[in-house]
Scaffold this motif. Structure first.
Motif, PDB file in Angstrom:
ATOM      1  N   GLY A   1      32.896  36.556  51.878  1.00 56.40           N
ATOM      2  CA  GLY A   1      33.755  36.112  51.198  1.00 56.40           C
ATOM      3  C   GLY A   1      33.732  36.723  49.760  1.00 56.40           C
ATOM      4  N   GLN A   2      32.665  36.588  49.043  1.00 58.65           N
ATOM      5  CA  GLN A   2      32.659  36.983  47.718  1.00 58.65           C
ATOM      6  C   GLN A   2      33.232  38.602  47.414  1.00 58.65           C
ATOM      7  OE1 GLN A   2      28.836  35.336  45.393  1.00 58.65           O
ATOM      8  NE2 GLN A   2      28.313  35.534  47.673  1.00 58.65           N
ATOM      9  N   ALA A   3      32.605  39.442  48.532  1.00 53.24           N
ATOM     10  CA  ALA A   3      33.304  40.570  48.288  1.00 53.24           C
ATOM     11  C   ALA A   3      34.782  40.748  48.477  1.00 53.24           C
ATOM     12  CB  ALA A   3      32.575  41.596  49.344  1.00 53.24           C
ATOM     13  N   LEU A   4      35.223  40.222  49.340  1.00 53.86           N
ATOM     14  CA  LEU A   4      36.571  39.970  49.620  1.00 53.86           C
ATOM     15  C   LEU A   4      37.362  39.501  48.511  1.00 53.86           C
ATOM     16  CD1 LEU A   4      37.188  38.694  53.306  1.00 53.86           C
ATOM     17  CD2 LEU A   4      37.655  41.124  52.348  1.00 53.86           C
ATOM     18  N   PHE A   5      36.855  38.310  47.654  1.00 50.30           N
ATOM     19  CA  PHE A   5      37.350  37.859  46.503  1.00 50.30           C
ATOM     20  C   PHE A   5      37.415  39.079  45.299  1.00 50.30           C
ATOM     21  CE2 PHE A   5      37.137  36.034  42.312  1.00 50.30           C
ATOM     22  CZ  PHE A   5      38.194  35.379  42.140  1.00 50.30           C
ATOM     23  N   LEU A   6      36.340  39.494  45.008  1.00 53.24           N
ATOM     24  CA  LEU A   6      36.224  40.498  44.046  1.00 53.24           C
ATOM     25  C   LEU A   6      37.028  41.815  44.173  1.00 53.24           C
ATOM     26  CD1 LEU A   6      32.322  39.866  43.456  1.00 53.24           C
ATOM     27  CD2 LEU A   6      33.939  39.183  41.909  1.00 53.24           C
ATOM     28  N   ARG A   7      37.169  42.014  45.255  1.00 53.37           N
ATOM     29  CA  ARG A   7      37.852  43.232  45.735  1.00 53.37           C
ATOM     30  C   ARG A   7      39.516  42.866  45.477  1.00 53.37           C
ATOM     31  NH1 ARG A   7      38.224  46.184  51.514  1.00 53.37           N
ATOM     32  NH2 ARG A   7      39.347  44.588  52.312  1.00 53.37           N
TER      33      ARG A   7
ATOM     34  N   ASP B   1      49.967  42.842  49.745  1.00 52.89           N
ATOM     35  CA  ASP B   1      49.748  42.499  51.202  1.00 52.89           C
ATOM     36  C   ASP B   1      48.358  42.348  51.465  1.00 52.89           C
ATOM     37  OD1 ASP B   1      52.390  42.095  51.748  1.00 52.89           O
ATOM     38  OD2 ASP B   1      52.804  44.050  52.696  1.00 52.89           O
ATOM     39  N   GLN B   2      47.548  43.393  51.012  1.00 53.09           N
ATOM     40  CA  GLN B   2      46.139  43.462  51.338  1.00 53.09           C
ATOM     41  C   GLN B   2      45.460  42.335  50.458  1.00 53.09           C
ATOM     42  OE1 GLN B   2      44.496  45.473  53.587  1.00 53.09           O
ATOM     43  NE2 GLN B   2      42.864  44.127  53.277  1.00 53.09           N
ATOM     44  N   ILE B   3      45.697  42.154  49.479  1.00 48.36           N
ATOM     45  CA  ILE B   3      45.142  40.984  48.480  1.00 48.36           C
ATOM     46  C   ILE B   3      45.430  39.584  49.242  1.00 48.36           C
ATOM     47  CG2 ILE B   3      45.073  39.824  46.307  1.00 48.36           C
ATOM     48  CD1 ILE B   3      45.943  42.383  44.958  1.00 48.36           C
ATOM     49  N   GLU B   4      46.761  39.485  49.470  1.00 52.06           N
ATOM     50  CA  GLU B   4      46.922  38.179  50.434  1.00 52.06           C
ATOM     51  C   GLU B   4      45.899  38.000  51.743  1.00 52.06           C
ATOM     52  OE1 GLU B   4      50.926  37.127  51.450  1.00 52.06           O
ATOM     53  OE2 GLU B   4      51.499  37.776  49.144  1.00 52.06           O
TER      54      GLU B   4
END
Length: 584
Positions: free
Chosen positions: A136-142, A183-186
Motif C-alpha cells: 500500500g505504501q509503495a502504491l501511494f508513493l508511486r 488511470d494508473q494513479i486511480e
C-alpha cells in the motif's frame, strides 16, 4: 582399520569443503544488488523507507519540486528576478535544468524504488498485515510521484514494471497521455485505500506514513483534476465520515506550520513529508540522489526561498500584494485580522503589538502574535529581496516561531511539509457539491467549518445565487486564504482551465501584479501602478513545464510536451469541460 581411516578422512574432507563453500557464499551487506536484496520482509521494510527518502530531495519536496508549483500560482511571484523567474512567468525553455530536469529526475527515482518493492512483495513470505502495509505504501508513493509528474510535465512515460529497466527497448519509454497516467494513479490509489490501515488503526506505525486516508485524499484530487466530481465527492464524504480515519481541523491554524511532535502529523494532516527538527540532523546537505551520506542534514530548503533576505535567505519568492489585500478585506467576528495572514505572510501589523496572549475568537489558543521575527522586533514589513522588494512568506519558515535568529540557508529547515490537510477535504467537498447540485446549504456548511476555525463570519447561501458565484468564492477567496503560498495552487489553475479563458487570464494578470521598488509593497496594484505581472509573459502551453532537452536527446522514443512545442491546450480542454466565467 585402514579402510575405516580412509572413510573417515573422506567424510572430513567433504564436511570441510562444505564449510568453506558456505563461508565463501556470504553476501556482503554493503554491496548487495537488486537480485539478492528484497527477498525478505525485513529487506522490503528497509526498501519502503528508502522510497520515502526520495520524496525529500531537491526535485521532489526539499525545495525546487515544492516551490515550482507555488510560483506557478497567482499568489506567489519571483522577487529575486533570477531563479524560478521563467517558471513564474510561464515561459521556461527546455534548456533550463532547475524545473525541467530536477523534479523529473527525483520523481522518477521514487517511481524506480517503488517499482522495485512492488516487483518483490508478492513473492516474499510475510503476514497479511505486513504485505498490505508494504504494498500500500509503495502504491501511494508511486502515485504521488506520478501525480507530480503528470501535473508538471503533462505527458510522461508510465513505467510500472521494474523489469523494464533491464531492457534498453523498454527502459527508453515513450510518452503516455496524461489520462493514461491518471488511470494508473486511480487504480493504484484505490488499491492502497483498501489495504492500508487508517491513522487510527495504524497507531504509532502510521505517524509520518501513508495511510488509507492519504490515498483517499489524493484520489479525490486526481478525480477532481479530471472533473469527475461525483466520484470525488463520494470519496470526500467518506473521509469526512471517518471511513479512512479520524480527521479534524486543529483549533489553531498555526499548528499546521510549526515543527515538533506536538504539531506535526496532527489530526488535520492526511499526509506530510517528514523532516528532522532544526539542529537535530547531520551536517552534509544531500541536494541530489547521488549523495548517500549518513550525516545528511535531513531538512528542507523551502525557507531559503520563502524567507526574507534581510534575515539571511536567498529571497527568491514573495507573496503577492493581491493575497495580502485579500486577507485585509475581511475581519474576524471579534474585529481581529484573519490569523492566517500571520502564518502566511511576514508583515508588520499594529494589531500584533497589542496581542497579549488573551484568548479571542480569532486566536482560540491564546498564542501571542507579535511583531517579532527571527527574534528581532520589527517596526515595518521586512522585504523579501533586498534589491527588488516584495513581501516575504511565513509558511514553512521559522519567522513566526522564533526558534532561530537568522535563516540558515540550505537543507536545515525541520518543519514537515503538510501536503494535504483536512481543510482541503472540506473545501473540495464544497466545490463538488456546488458542481453537482449548484449552490446549496450543504456546500456553504463545508466552507463555514473552515471559516469558523479562524472566526470569520459564516457565509450565507442567499449571497450566492449561482454555481458560478459560489465557485468564485471558493476559488479566489477561500482557497487562496487557506492555502496561500502552499504547493497546489498552480495545479488548481490547471484543473479549472483558467489559462484557456480570456476573462480568467485577465484575472490572473491582475492577481499577479508586483512592484520592483525595493519595498515590501502592499498596495492594491493596477496595470498603471505595477512594475509587471507574472502572467503577462505567459506563453501558451507553458502552464506545464517543458521536458528537459537533454532528456529528449537521450531518449529517442520521447517527444516534447505542449511547452516544448508552444501548443495551446485550450481547444482540447474546452472540448471536454467548461471554465467558470469571472463573477465579481
Amino acid at each position: 582399520m585402514k579402510r575405516l581411516t580412509i572413510i573417515l578422512a573422506t567424510l572430513a574432507l567433504i564436511v570441510g569443503m562444505s564449510s568453506c563453500n558456505d563461508k565463501l557464499n556470504v553476501v556482503n551487506p554493503n554491496n548487495q544488488t537488486t537480485y539478492d536484496f528484497g527477498n525478505t520482509e525485513s529487506d522490503l521494510q528497509e526498501a519502503i523507507i528508502a522510497c520515502y527518502n526520495r520524496i525529500r530531495l531537491e526535485g521532489t519536496f526539499a525545495r525546487v519540486g515544492y516551490t515550482l508549483d507555488a510560483v506557478r500560482g497567482d499568489e506567489v511571484w519571483n522577487s529575486s528576478q533570477q531563479w524560478y523567474l521563467a517558471y513564474d512567468n510561464l515561459n521556461a525553455t527546455a534548456t533550463d535544468a532547475i524545473g525541467n530536469l530536477w523534479p523529473w529526475r527525483d520523481n522518477y527515482h521514487v517511481v524506480n524504488r517503488t517499482n522495485f518493492v512492488l516487483s518483490k512483495v508478492d513473492n516474499v513470505d510475510m503476514s497479511q498485515d505486513a504485505y498490505n502495509q508494504i504494498k500500500g505504501q509503495a502504491l501511494f508513493l508511486r502515485s504521488l510521484a506520478y501525480y507530480n509528474l503528470a501535473t508538471y510535465y503533462q505527458t510522461v512515460p508510465l513505467i510500472t514494471d521494474y523489469a523494464s529497466y533491464s531492457d534498453i527497448n523498454t527502459m527508453y519509454a515513450s510518452n503516455n497521455t496524461q489520462d493514461e497516467v491518471f488511470d494508473q494513479i486511480e487504480t493504484d490509489l484505490k488499491t492502497a485505500m483498501e489495504i492500508l490501515p487508517s491513522r487510527d488503526d495504524g497507531g504509532e506505525w502510521a505517524k509520518g506514513r501513508a495511510t488509507c486516508g492519504s490515498a483517499a485524499g489524493y484520489l479525490a484530487r486526481v478525480l477532481m483534476f479530471r472533473h469527475k466530481y461525483a466520484e470525488a465527492y463520494t470519496v470526500l464524504k467518506d473521509i469526512i465520515a471517518g471511513k479512512y480515519g479520524s480527521y479534524h481541523l486543529m483549533a489553531d491554524y498555526g499548528d499546521n506550520f510549526r515543527e515538533g511532535p506536538a504539531y506535526e502529523n496532527n489530526a488535520e494532516s492526511l499526509f506530510e513529508v517528514q523532516f528532522m527538527d532544526y539542529g537535530t540532523g547531520g551536517t552534509d546537505e544531500e541536494w541530489t540522489p547521488v549523495n548517500i551520506s549518513s550525516e545528511a542534514t535531513q531538512g528542507n530548503a523551502v525557507e531559503s526561498n520563502y524567507a526574507s533576505q534581510v534575515f539571511g535567505s536567498w529571497g527568491d519568492l514573495a507573496g503577492s500584494p493581491w493575497l495580502y489585500n485579500l486577507f485585509k478585506k475581511e475581519k474576524c467576528t471579534d474585529g481581529r485580522l484573519d490569523p492566517r495572514l500571520y502564518w502566511t505572510l511576514v508583515t508588520y501589523e499594529d494589531e500584533y503589538n497589542s496581542d497579549t496572549g488573551v484568548k479571542t475568537a480569532a486566536y482560540p489558543n491564546g498564542d501571542p502574535r507579535t511583531n517579532t521575527v527571527y527574534q528581532t522586533d520589527i517596526t515595518e514589513t521586512p522585504v523579501s529581496n533586498t534589491a527588488q522588494g516584495g513581501i516575504s512568506i511565513a509558511k514553512w519558515t521559522y519567522a513566526r516561531t522564533n526558534i532561530i535568529n537568522s535563516v540558515t540557508t540550505g537543507l536545515h529547515n525541520g518543519i514537515n511539509l503538510r501536503l494535504m490537510r483536512y481543510s482541503d477535504v472540506l473545501l473540495r467537498a464544497a466545490e463538488c457539491e456546488n458542481e453537482i447540485n449548484g449552490p446549496t446549504q450543504t456546500a456553504i456548511d463545508y466552507i463555514n467549518q473552515v471559516r469558523e476555525r479562524v472566526a470569520l463570519p459564516d457565509l450565507q447561501l442567499a449571497d450566492f445565487p449561482t454555481a458560478d458565484a459560489l465557485f468564485e468564492q471558493i476559488a479566489n477567496v477561500e482557497r487562496p486564504k487557506e492555502f496561500g503560498c502552499e504547493n497546489g495552487r498552480g495545479i488548481d489553475l490547471l484543473r479549472w482551465g483558467f489559462f484557456y479563458d480570456a476573462g480568467r487570464m485577465n484575472q490572473l494578470i491582475q492577481h499577479g501584479y508586483y512592484k520592483l521598488d525595493g519595498t515590501a509593497n502592499t498596495d492594491e496594484l493596477t496595470a498603471e501602478t505595477a512594475s509587471a505581472s507574472s502572467f503577462q509573459y505567459y506563453n501558451k502551453g507553458h502552464e506545464y513545464f517543458p521536458i528537459y532537452q537533454s532528456t529528449l536527446d537521450a531518449n529517442p522514443n520521447l517527444v516534447g510536451n505542449s511547452a516544448n512545442k508552444n501548443e495551446d491546450n485550450g481547444p482540447a480542454f474546452l472540448a471536454k469541460w467548461s471554465v467558470h466565467p469571472v463573477v465579481k
